[in-house]
Design an enzyme around this catalytic site. Structure first.
Site, short mmCIF file in Angstrom:
data_model
loop_
_atom_site.label_atom_id
_atom_site.label_comp_id
_atom_site.label_asym_id
_atom_site.label_seq_id
_atom_site.Cartn_x
_atom_site.Cartn_y
_atom_site.Cartn_z
N ASN A 153 -10.13 0.17 0.20
CA ASN A 153 -8.67 0.26 0.21
C ASN A 153 -8.15 -0.21 -1.15
O ASN A 153 -8.22 -1.39 -1.47
CB ASN A 153 -8.13 -0.61 1.35
CG ASN A 153 -6.63 -0.59 1.45
OD1 ASN A 153 -5.93 -0.14 0.55
ND2 ASN A 153 -6.10 -1.09 2.55
N CYS B 233 0.82 -1.22 0.00
CA CYS B 233 0.00 0.00 0.00
C CYS B 233 0.85 1.27 0.00
O CYS B 233 0.35 2.35 -0.31
CB CYS B 233 -0.94 0.01 1.20
SG CYS B 233 -2.08 -1.37 1.20
N HIS C 281 -2.96 7.35 3.03
CA HIS C 281 -3.41 6.09 2.41
C HIS C 281 -4.82 5.80 2.93
O HIS C 281 -5.09 5.87 4.13
CB HIS C 281 -2.46 4.96 2.79
CG HIS C 281 -2.99 3.60 2.46
ND1 HIS C 281 -3.52 3.30 1.23
CD2 HIS C 281 -3.12 2.47 3.21
CE1 HIS C 281 -3.94 2.04 1.24
NE2 HIS C 281 -3.70 1.52 2.43
O1 UT7 Z 1 -3.39 -1.05 4.10
C1 UT7 Z 1 -3.58 -1.75 5.30
C2 UT7 Z 1 -4.60 -2.85 5.05
N1 UT7 Z 1 -5.27 -3.35 6.19
C3 UT7 Z 1 -6.12 -2.66 6.98
O2 UT7 Z 1 -6.35 -1.50 6.85
C4 UT7 Z 1 -6.84 -3.43 8.05
C5 UT7 Z 1 -6.71 -2.85 9.42
N2 UT7 Z 1 -7.64 -3.49 10.33
C6 UT7 Z 1 -8.93 -3.13 10.42
O3 UT7 Z 1 -9.36 -2.22 9.78
C7 UT7 Z 1 -9.83 -3.91 11.37
O4 UT7 Z 1 -9.03 -4.78 12.17
C8 UT7 Z 1 -10.91 -4.71 10.63
C9 UT7 Z 1 -11.93 -3.77 10.00
C10 UT7 Z 1 -10.29 -5.61 9.55
C11 UT7 Z 1 -11.67 -5.61 11.61
O5 UT7 Z 1 -12.22 -4.85 12.68
P1 UT7 Z 1 -11.96 -5.25 14.20
O6 UT7 Z 1 -12.71 -4.30 15.02
O7 UT7 Z 1 -10.47 -5.31 14.41
O8 UT7 Z 1 -12.63 -6.67 14.27
P2 UT7 Z 1 -11.98 -8.08 14.64
O9 UT7 Z 1 -11.09 -8.57 13.54
O10 UT7 Z 1 -11.42 -8.02 16.00
O11 UT7 Z 1 -13.28 -8.98 14.66
C12 UT7 Z 1 -14.34 -8.75 15.59
C13 UT7 Z 1 -15.46 -9.72 15.24
C14 UT7 Z 1 -14.99 -11.16 15.06
O12 UT7 Z 1 -16.00 -11.99 15.57
P3 UT7 Z 1 -15.84 -12.69 17.03
O13 UT7 Z 1 -14.59 -13.49 16.94
O14 UT7 Z 1 -15.74 -11.54 17.99
O15 UT7 Z 1 -17.10 -13.48 17.16
C15 UT7 Z 1 -14.92 -11.33 13.57
O16 UT7 Z 1 -15.08 -12.66 13.17
O17 UT7 Z 1 -16.05 -9.34 13.98
C16 UT7 Z 1 -16.08 -10.48 13.13
N3 UT7 Z 1 -15.97 -10.05 11.75
C17 UT7 Z 1 -17.03 -9.68 11.01
N4 UT7 Z 1 -18.35 -9.62 11.29
C18 UT7 Z 1 -19.16 -9.19 10.31
C19 UT7 Z 1 -14.86 -9.92 11.00
N5 UT7 Z 1 -15.17 -9.47 9.78
C20 UT7 Z 1 -16.52 -9.32 9.75
C21 UT7 Z 1 -17.43 -8.89 8.78
N6 UT7 Z 1 -18.73 -8.83 9.11
N7 UT7 Z 1 -17.04 -8.51 7.55
#
Ligand code: UT7
Length: 324
Positions: free
Chosen positions: A281, A113, A251
């Protein structure tokens, strides 16, 4: 020393819009979850005739037109991408052929990125040593082909698109300074393994290796801290404050990352360009697409101080200051 100035910008987004509602039909997710966690509402998905080099070439033509530069006059084409049309030849060579830049040499770089910033920095250094050069720098991605559409952790985040700019030397203004960093020890928090290949020995039976793998929470944490640190480093080196910046173009990863970054830097929202809500993104394409939109929307006036910052797989991150 001669500085490199951005004399024209362009961008190209695929026609197909994929909304959060569309994603609800594909994986177990909801518009509410995606909006509240990422701020993304829609992203663009490449279709037929919209391969990486084709998006890149359209963005390039638009940048050349806005610069009033002919493709035949280009000396160098540099494409930042991690989703090239082919591994060999480079996307940049395909662009060269497509736009008719016969005398240019061309190659790609991959800094995930952060690729566009790394590419701009390289191009600026070519211009510093050879001021008569005209350089086309592009960030272009078709990540929809490298996303596992069954993985809700990643497929909601990414989009396709391309942005481009033309660089020439200038006596005043242009790219003033930049700081780049990498930390390869953290590679396994965000990566994409072997590319899809016809070679059966390289092909992962489940194709899992071909998709983006991400430890979202870790990436989030590092991204905020790294971008804050590198921006502060650059401001201190230039002996200026964040209040001196007219527009910050970060970004476009996620609205929450950008919110935290703004809070920590103490920068007002109206001084930050955000379009991740529309395009998701787009990795190396996100900064040049945002730059082109900012320019076309009249958000940039001659003499403005513009700051870029980025973060991506590698990890790679950096910031760049320029006088518009
Ligand atoms: O250029 C850099 C590229 N990468 C990024 O920018 C990613 C940076 N990270 C993020 O933006 C965030 O970590 C995410 C948006 C990817 C995820 O948000 P989060 O608040 O960190 O959620 P999490 O990964 O801790 O997941 C929380 C819950 C999980 O369920 P459980 O285990 O608590 O039951 C996930 O399985 O949310 C669940 N989950 C979803 N639920 C609905 C993960 N993805 C989804 C989804 N829809 N799409």
């Amino acid at each position: 020393m001669q500085k490199a100035s951005i004399v024209g910008t362009g961008s190209c987004l695929p026609d197909r819009v994929l909304s959060n509602r569309d994603l609800e039909l594909m994986v177990e997710t909801s518009d509410e979850w995606i909006t509240s966690r990422t701020g993304i509402h829609t992203r663009r998905i490449a279709g037929k005739g919209e391969q990486n080099f084709q998006l890149a070439s359209k963005a390039a033509k638009s940048a050349l037109e806005s610069a009033g530069v002919s493709a035949a006059d280009l000396d160098f084409i540099l494409v930042a991408t991690m989703s090239p049309h082919m591994i060999m030849p480079s996307c940049a060579c395909f662009v060269q052929a497509e736009i008719g830049a016969d005398k240019a040499f061309a190659f790609d770089i991959n800094a995930a990125c952060s690729g566009f910033l790394f590419a701009l920095d390289l191009a600026a250094k070519y211009i510093a040593s050879t001021p008569e050069m005209k350089i086309l720098v592009i960030g272009s991605e078709t990540l929809s082909a490298r996303v596992n559409w069954q993985d809700r952790n990643t497929c909601i985040l990414f989009g396709d698109g391309a942005g481009a700019c033309v660089l020439e030397s200038s006596d005043n203004g242009g790219i003033l300074d930049s700081i780049l960093h990498s930390d390869g020890k953290l590679w396994n928090l965000l990566y994409m393994d072997s590319p899809a290949s016809k070679n059966p020995e390289l092909l992962d039976p489940e194709r899992k290796g071909c998709f983006i793998q991400m430890s979202g929470r870790d990436v989030f944490k590092y991204a905020v801290r790294a971008m804050e640190d590198v921006v502060v480093q650059l401001l201190e080196r230039q002996n200026i404050s964040i209040n001196d910046i007219d527009l910050l173009i970060p970004h476009q990863a996620n609205v929450r990352i950008l919110g935290k970054l703004m809070e920590r830097l103490g920068v007002a929202q109206e001084k930050v360009f955000i379009n991740v809500n529309k395009y998701g993104n787009t990795s190396a394409a996100s900064v040049p697409i945002a730059l082109d939109e900012a320019s076309r929307e009249g958000r940039l006036q001659k003499g403005d101080l513009v700051l870029f910052c980025s973060f991506g797989g590698g990890f790679t991150w950096g910031s760049m200051l320029l006088r518009w």
